[in-house]
Design an enzyme around this catalytic site. Structure first.
Site, PDB file in Angstrom:
ATOM      1  N   ARG A  92      -7.067 -11.963 -18.375  1.00  0.00           N
ATOM      2  CA  ARG A  92      -7.267 -13.193 -18.857  1.00  0.00           C
ATOM      3  C   ARG A  92      -6.016 -13.625 -19.654  1.00  0.00           C
ATOM      4  O   ARG A  92      -5.565 -14.878 -19.672  1.00  0.00           O
ATOM      5  CB  ARG A  92      -8.626 -13.259 -19.762  1.00  0.00           C
ATOM      6  CG  ARG A  92      -9.817 -13.356 -19.314  1.00  0.00           C
ATOM      7  CD  ARG A  92     -11.025 -13.348 -20.198  1.00  0.00           C
ATOM      8  NE  ARG A  92     -10.743 -12.198 -21.108  1.00  0.00           N
ATOM      9  CZ  ARG A  92     -11.376 -12.078 -22.033  1.00  0.00           C
ATOM     10  NH1 ARG A  92     -11.917 -12.829 -22.696  1.00  0.00           N
ATOM     11  NH2 ARG A  92     -11.079 -10.985 -22.929  1.00  0.00           N
ATOM     12  N   ASN A 124     -14.291 -14.015 -19.219  1.00  0.00           N
ATOM     13  CA  ASN A 124     -15.150 -13.066 -18.317  1.00  0.00           C
ATOM     14  C   ASN A 124     -16.264 -13.437 -18.200  1.00  0.00           C
ATOM     15  O   ASN A 124     -17.009 -14.325 -19.097  1.00  0.00           O
ATOM     16  CB  ASN A 124     -14.958 -11.733 -19.291  1.00  0.00           C
ATOM     17  CG  ASN A 124     -13.659 -10.958 -19.314  1.00  0.00           C
ATOM     18  OD1 ASN A 124     -12.509 -11.193 -18.470  1.00  0.00           O
ATOM     19  ND2 ASN A 124     -13.679 -10.133 -20.262  1.00  0.00           N
TER      20      ASN A 124
END
Length: 92
Positions: A20, A38
């Site tokens: 990320r 996520n």
């Protein structure tokens, strides 16, 4: 240039490997707006808005990811841009 919105679902070993944060850095370098987060199933969802050229570059990066990631697939869903984002960040 027309602004587009792409939803990318990245599968594989993509959580716990700095995916990320790396995606945010890449998206910011490309001048995109949106987020990475996520998902409970172990995937990463990326919502990004920008030009097709910018989004193509992000999608290409997503297929590789950071060094510790093992990407199995990247599903791209092209949508209409909403303009709701002013930056690109991590959504928790």
């Amino acid at each position: 240039m027309t602004v587009q919105r792409w939803k990318l679902i990245v599968t594989g070993r993509v959580q716990g490997v700095y995916y990320r944060a790396s995606a945010v850095a890449q998206a910011n370098d490309l001048g995109l707006h949106g987020y990475a987060r996520n998902l409970p199933d172990g995937c990463v969802e990326i919502i990004a808005e920008g030009t097709e050229e910018q989004l193509d570059k992000l999608a290409a990066w997503c297929r590789e990811g950071p060094p510790a990631a093992r990407v199995h697939s990247v599903n791209v869903d092209k949508q209409d841009a909403t303009g709701e984002f002013s930056e690109f960040g991590i959504l928790r």
